[in-house]
Every structure is written in structure tokens, then in C-alpha cells.
Design a protein around this motif. Sequence first.
Motif, PDB file in Angstrom:
ATOM      1  N   MET A   1     -22.886 -16.592 -15.420  1.00  0.00           N
ATOM      2  CA  MET A   1     -23.380 -17.849 -15.959  1.00  0.00           C
ATOM      3  C   MET A   1     -24.368 -18.338 -14.691  1.00  0.00           C
ATOM      4  O   MET A   1     -25.707 -18.774 -14.993  1.00  0.00           O
ATOM      5  CB  MET A   1     -22.248 -18.810 -16.202  1.00  0.00           C
ATOM      6  N   LYS A   2     -23.985 -18.191 -13.375  1.00  0.00           N
ATOM      7  CA  LYS A   2     -25.074 -18.631 -12.508  1.00  0.00           C
ATOM      8  C   LYS A   2     -26.235 -17.832 -12.372  1.00  0.00           C
ATOM      9  O   LYS A   2     -27.413 -18.286 -12.066  1.00  0.00           O
ATOM     10  CB  LYS A   2     -24.381 -18.491 -11.070  1.00  0.00           C
TER      11      LYS A   2
ATOM     12  N   GLY B   1     -27.851 -15.747 -26.627  1.00  0.00           N
ATOM     13  CA  GLY B   1     -26.644 -15.261 -27.405  1.00  0.00           C
ATOM     14  C   GLY B   1     -25.543 -14.720 -26.582  1.00  0.00           C
ATOM     15  O   GLY B   1     -24.390 -14.900 -26.746  1.00  0.00           O
ATOM     16  N   LYS B   2     -25.768 -14.463 -25.026  1.00  0.00           N
ATOM     17  CA  LYS B   2     -24.898 -14.468 -24.047  1.00  0.00           C
ATOM     18  C   LYS B   2     -24.156 -15.708 -23.803  1.00  0.00           C
ATOM     19  O   LYS B   2     -22.700 -15.693 -23.846  1.00  0.00           O
ATOM     20  CB  LYS B   2     -25.437 -13.903 -22.842  1.00  0.00           C
ATOM     21  N   VAL B   3     -24.857 -16.662 -23.559  1.00  0.00           N
ATOM     22  CA  VAL B   3     -24.146 -18.275 -23.603  1.00  0.00           C
ATOM     23  C   VAL B   3     -23.405 -18.715 -24.565  1.00  0.00           C
ATOM     24  O   VAL B   3     -22.218 -19.094 -24.427  1.00  0.00           O
ATOM     25  CB  VAL B   3     -25.001 -19.044 -22.806  1.00  0.00           C
ATOM     26  N   ALA B   4     -23.831 -18.130 -25.981  1.00  0.00           N
ATOM     27  CA  ALA B   4     -23.044 -18.443 -26.927  1.00  0.00           C
ATOM     28  C   ALA B   4     -21.787 -17.852 -27.107  1.00  0.00           C
ATOM     29  O   ALA B   4     -20.700 -18.579 -27.494  1.00  0.00           O
ATOM     30  CB  ALA B   4     -23.861 -18.350 -28.377  1.00  0.00           C
ATOM     31  N   LYS B   5     -21.859 -16.514 -26.530  1.00  0.00           N
ATOM     32  CA  LYS B   5     -20.549 -15.907 -26.723  1.00  0.00           C
ATOM     33  C   LYS B   5     -19.618 -16.055 -25.630  1.00  0.00           C
ATOM     34  O   LYS B   5     -18.364 -16.133 -25.744  1.00  0.00           O
ATOM     35  CB  LYS B   5     -21.067 -14.218 -26.665  1.00  0.00           C
ATOM     36  N   LYS B   6     -20.151 -16.270 -24.351  1.00  0.00           N
ATOM     37  CA  LYS B   6     -19.318 -16.269 -23.165  1.00  0.00           C
ATOM     38  C   LYS B   6     -19.232 -17.840 -22.572  1.00  0.00           C
ATOM     39  O   LYS B   6     -18.254 -17.864 -21.688  1.00  0.00           O
ATOM     40  CB  LYS B   6     -19.720 -15.240 -22.228  1.00  0.00           C
TER      41      LYS B   6
ATOM     42  N   ASN C   1     -24.889 -24.153 -17.268  1.00  0.00           N
ATOM     43  CA  ASN C   1     -24.516 -24.887 -16.338  1.00  0.00           C
ATOM     44  C   ASN C   1     -23.251 -25.803 -16.642  1.00  0.00           C
ATOM     45  O   ASN C   1     -22.580 -26.253 -15.767  1.00  0.00           O
ATOM     46  CB  ASN C   1     -25.857 -26.103 -16.073  1.00  0.00           C
ATOM     47  N   LEU C   2     -23.040 -25.834 -18.082  1.00  0.00           N
ATOM     48  CA  LEU C   2     -21.977 -26.716 -18.483  1.00  0.00           C
ATOM     49  C   LEU C   2     -20.628 -25.586 -18.432  1.00  0.00           C
ATOM     50  O   LEU C   2     -19.535 -26.056 -18.496  1.00  0.00           O
ATOM     51  CB  LEU C   2     -22.173 -26.913 -19.870  1.00  0.00           C
ATOM     52  N   THR C   3     -20.923 -24.380 -18.067  1.00  0.00           N
ATOM     53  CA  THR C   3     -19.830 -23.321 -18.077  1.00  0.00           C
ATOM     54  C   THR C   3     -19.417 -23.257 -16.675  1.00  0.00           C
ATOM     55  O   THR C   3     -18.216 -22.967 -16.071  1.00  0.00           O
ATOM     56  CB  THR C   3     -20.393 -22.171 -18.580  1.00  0.00           C
ATOM     57  N   ILE C   4     -20.533 -23.109 -15.606  1.00  0.00           N
ATOM     58  CA  ILE C   4     -20.090 -22.957 -13.893  1.00  0.00           C
ATOM     59  C   ILE C   4     -19.182 -23.921 -13.686  1.00  0.00           C
ATOM     60  O   ILE C   4     -19.359 -25.262 -13.738  1.00  0.00           O
ATOM     61  CB  ILE C   4     -21.397 -23.035 -13.465  1.00  0.00           C
TER      62      ILE C   4
END
Length: 205
Positions: free
Chosen positions: A58-59, A133-138, A43-46
Motif C-alpha cells: 500500500m505504501k 483494482g488492487k486497493v479495492a481488493k486488498k 493511505n487509509l490502509t497503511i
Amino acid sequence: MLKNLSITEFLEKTASSSPVPGGGSVAALAAALAASLAEMVANLTIGKKGFEDVDREMKAIAKKTRNYRDKLVQDIDKDADSYKAVVAAYGMAKATDEEKLKRTTAIQEALKQAALVPLKVAGDAADLLELSGKVAKKGNKNAITDAAVGVMMARTAVLAALYNVKTNLNSIKDPSFVDSISKDVNALEERILQREKELLSEIDL
């Protein structure tokens, strides 16, 4: 229900002499926390500048982790209920041969269910480790440590849930059931420890 307790109330109840909530419920809670952290980072990325290319991904992750979070909150009580069912089965009458047979059957069925509930939690937590892991990377780099904690919470949830599977398997008399579930437990345990190392090694702080 346990899921409706405040944090303080849950901790007090866990610390009390009551056997529930126990390790299984705490494992489900740990997995739910991992889901929450991964959802937060998504949510902090969207909609953030510089992350347009991963906005759709991310959504999708935010939606998945929300669904896992909702399911795992239910598992906090489901695990406690499965333990209570085992206790109830052990408390059944055993004065006659017929009663003994019914009791033994009930105990074995309750133990199987008590093994399957945390096994499902472990599987969901393993999925959350990958999503973390995905949100950490992207994801948003300002929240990378939150994603890292999500990875670690997911790993802890997997291992904790699997311990609860193992303890129930020790009392189950169905060899085919025990063998099948044991293979799943061993494979997941080995994979999750390796994946945590891999994912955390990719986080550059």
C-alpha cells in the motif's frame, strides 16, 4: 494555468464558449481524480490493524499514485497547450507556396503532438485502473466504494482520452503514424472495457 483554478473556476471555464479546457483536459482531470482515490484508499490502509501483510504494498501504491496525480495535473494544461498549438498552426500565413508548405508541416506536427498527449494520459489512466483494482481488493474495506469509483474514473479517463486521440488522427496525413497509433488505441480501448468489468465484479458490496 488551468491546473491552478479552483473547482468552480474550472467548471465555469469549461462551460464557457472558450474551447479550452476541453475533453482532453477533462480526461486528464478524471485520471488525476482516479489517482487521488486510489491514493486515499492506500493511505487509509497503511498502518491499520488487520492489514499488516499489505502495508508495504500500500505504501508503494500510495507513492505511485501520487506521482501519477502530479503528472496528470500537468497534463490538464499540456492538452490545452497542444490544442492551442494546432490553432496557431492553422493561423499561419499561406500566401506563397513556401508559406503553405511551412503551414502544412506545422499543422501536421501539431496534430501529432495533440494526439500523443491524450494517448499518454490514456496509458497512465489504464495503469491507475489496475492500481485502483488492487486497493479495492486488498485495501481498507471501509473505503471499497472509493476504490470502485477510482476504477470507473480511470476507465472514463482512458476512453475520453482515446476519443481525443482519434479526432486528431482523422486529420493526420502520415499513414504509418496513423496506423501505429490506431492499433494502440484499439488495443487499449478493448482491454480497458474488459478489465473494468473484471475488477468491478470482484468488488463485493
